[in-house]
Design an enzyme around this catalytic site. Sequence first.
Site, PDB file in Angstrom:
ATOM      1  N   GLY A   1     137.820  -2.080 -42.222  1.00 12.21           N
ATOM      2  CA  GLY A   1     137.600  -3.188 -41.111  1.00 12.21           C
ATOM      3  C   GLY A   1     136.910  -3.924 -40.792  1.00 12.21           C
ATOM      4  O   GLY A   1     136.665  -4.330 -40.154  1.00 12.21           O
TER       5      GLY A   1
ATOM      6  N   GLY B   1     142.754  -5.951 -42.753  1.00 13.43           N
ATOM      7  CA  GLY B   1     142.464  -6.603 -41.273  1.00 13.43           C
ATOM      8  C   GLY B   1     144.441  -6.535 -41.101  1.00 13.43           C
ATOM      9  O   GLY B   1     144.386  -7.417 -40.230  1.00 13.43           O
TER      10      GLY B   1
ATOM     11  N   ASP C   1     146.443  -7.169 -48.250  1.00 16.44           N
ATOM     12  CA  ASP C   1     145.308  -5.908 -47.724  1.00 16.44           C
ATOM     13  C   ASP C   1     144.186  -6.427 -47.200  1.00 16.44           C
ATOM     14  O   ASP C   1     143.265  -7.375 -47.883  1.00 16.44           O
ATOM     15  CB  ASP C   1     144.796  -5.102 -49.121  1.00 16.44           C
ATOM     16  CG  ASP C   1     144.029  -3.605 -49.276  1.00 16.44           C
ATOM     17  OD1 ASP C   1     144.237  -3.637 -48.458  1.00 16.44           O
ATOM     18  OD2 ASP C   1     143.546  -3.236 -49.916  1.00 16.44           O
TER      19      ASP C   1
ATOM     20  N   HIS D   1     147.316   5.350 -49.801  1.00 18.42           N
ATOM     21  CA  HIS D   1     146.252   3.625 -51.070  1.00 18.42           C
ATOM     22  C   HIS D   1     145.332   4.553 -51.631  1.00 18.42           C
ATOM     23  O   HIS D   1     144.498   4.287 -50.723  1.00 18.42           O
ATOM     24  CB  HIS D   1     146.240   2.239 -49.730  1.00 18.42           C
ATOM     25  CG  HIS D   1     145.783   1.255 -50.439  1.00 18.42           C
ATOM     26  ND1 HIS D   1     146.343  -0.209 -51.471  1.00 18.42           N
ATOM     27  CD2 HIS D   1     144.275   0.643 -50.518  1.00 18.42           C
ATOM     28  CE1 HIS D   1     145.697  -0.920 -51.840  1.00 18.42           C
ATOM     29  NE2 HIS D   1     144.524  -0.739 -51.317  1.00 18.42           N
TER      30      HIS D   1
ATOM     31  N   ASP E   1     141.499   3.028 -52.582  1.00 17.79           N
ATOM     32  CA  ASP E   1     140.679   1.742 -52.980  1.00 17.79           C
ATOM     33  C   ASP E   1     139.232   2.601 -53.824  1.00 17.79           C
ATOM     34  O   ASP E   1     139.004   3.175 -53.377  1.00 17.79           O
ATOM     35  CB  ASP E   1     140.393   0.808 -52.048  1.00 17.79           C
ATOM     36  CG  ASP E   1     141.265   0.431 -51.029  1.00 17.79           C
ATOM     37  OD1 ASP E   1     141.186  -0.325 -51.791  1.00 17.79           O
ATOM     38  OD2 ASP E   1     141.011   0.770 -49.878  1.00 17.79           O
TER      39      ASP E   1
ATOM     40  N   HIS F   1     144.513   1.719 -55.432  1.00 16.40           N
ATOM     41  CA  HIS F   1     143.812   0.090 -55.999  1.00 16.40           C
ATOM     42  C   HIS F   1     142.737  -0.491 -56.946  1.00 16.40           C
ATOM     43  O   HIS F   1     141.454   0.168 -56.041  1.00 16.40           O
ATOM     44  CB  HIS F   1     143.750  -0.904 -54.677  1.00 16.40           C
ATOM     45  CG  HIS F   1     143.675  -1.912 -54.326  1.00 16.40           C
ATOM     46  ND1 HIS F   1     142.579  -2.284 -52.817  1.00 16.40           N
ATOM     47  CD2 HIS F   1     142.879  -2.726 -55.294  1.00 16.40           C
ATOM     48  CE1 HIS F   1     142.334  -3.896 -53.476  1.00 16.40           C
ATOM     49  NE2 HIS F   1     142.701  -3.782 -54.717  1.00 16.40           N
TER      50      HIS F   1
ATOM     51  N   GLY G   1     135.706  -4.567 -50.913  1.00 14.59           N
ATOM     52  CA  GLY G   1     134.470  -4.004 -50.781  1.00 14.59           C
ATOM     53  C   GLY G   1     134.397  -3.346 -49.439  1.00 14.59           C
ATOM     54  O   GLY G   1     134.113  -1.963 -50.007  1.00 14.59           O
TER      55      GLY G   1
HETATM   56  C1  DX5 Z   1     139.320  -3.443 -49.281  1.00 11.05           C
HETATM   57  C2  DX5 Z   1     139.811  -2.305 -49.530  1.00 11.05           C
HETATM   58  C3  DX5 Z   1     141.268  -2.452 -48.440  1.00 11.05           C
HETATM   59  C4  DX5 Z   1     140.543  -1.889 -47.024  1.00 11.05           C
HETATM   60  C5  DX5 Z   1     141.483  -1.231 -46.045  1.00 11.05           C
HETATM   61  O1  DX5 Z   1     139.138  -3.695 -50.078  1.00 11.05           O
HETATM   62  O2  DX5 Z   1     141.361  -2.738 -50.259  1.00 11.05           O
HETATM   63  O3  DX5 Z   1     142.308  -1.840 -48.971  1.00 11.05           O
HETATM   64  O4  DX5 Z   1     139.904  -0.452 -47.349  1.00 11.05           O
HETATM   65  O5  DX5 Z   1     140.641  -1.297 -45.070  1.00 11.05           O
HETATM   66  P1  DX5 Z   1     141.762  -2.004 -43.268  1.00 11.05           P
HETATM   67  O6  DX5 Z   1     142.891  -2.137 -42.918  1.00 11.05           O
HETATM   68  O7  DX5 Z   1     140.888  -1.771 -42.584  1.00 11.05           O
HETATM   69  O8  DX5 Z   1     141.099  -3.815 -43.681  1.00 11.05           O
HETATM   70 ZN    ZN Z   2     142.467  -1.618 -51.054  1.00  2.84          ZN
END
Ligand code: DX5
Ligand code: ZN
Length: 218
Positions: free
Chosen positions: A149, A181, A179, A32, A34, A67, A146
Amino acid sequence: MVEISTSILSVQKEGAIKKFYNLEAAHTNYFHIDVMDGEFVENNTKEIMLEYAETIKQISNTPLDVHLMVKDVQKYIEEYIPLEPNIITFHYEAVKNKEEILELINEIKRNNIRVGLAISPKTKPEEIYDLLPNIHILLVMTVEPGKGGQKLIPETIQKVQNAYDYINKNELEVDIQVDGGINEQTAQIVKEAGANILVAGNSILSSENYAEIIRKLK
Ligand code: DX5
Ligand code: ZN
């Protein structure tokens, strides 16, 4: 079947390649990516994510799940098409105009890439129900886009459930991705609500054993 897409947002450059190999060996279904432009969201990851995506493309057969958290969706679609990702997802909130959204969807499809449409926590799924027949994946963000974690926002679970019910009732073929948490506990809840592609970053990357955590999340 539930699939896991590992967010590599928090991967540091040093040791990155080894992590990518290990994630592939642990059977992540996707990487994935980002992409943040510093406009649609505050953070800017455009250079590093492109670099990582190019590296993964060279060393791995595991598909890319891109994404886009960007304002200029068109520009980034064009940037990622040459990497032949399996999925490109963009945000409804970045475009809003339905005609424009349909044009972007068609551009992605013309390149044999699956289309995802993402909605942020404050957007109601009903706003995009008319677009569901045109897309492959609905991404219900379970945190504000954004940063990684963060904690899953509980109110988003009902949105997943509502979207799932609507998709079933109307016999549509749309996957539901979540996506933000996602860990062992929240994975269980979102799967019960109808999600079938789970994005996870920190819960996987902070684990000693990628294969085990990926198996547990599935
Ligand atoms: C948030 C991102 C996510 C995030 C997921 O803006 O789109 O993909 O990095 O990370 P965790 O799983 O740590 O919440
Ligand atoms: Zn993402």
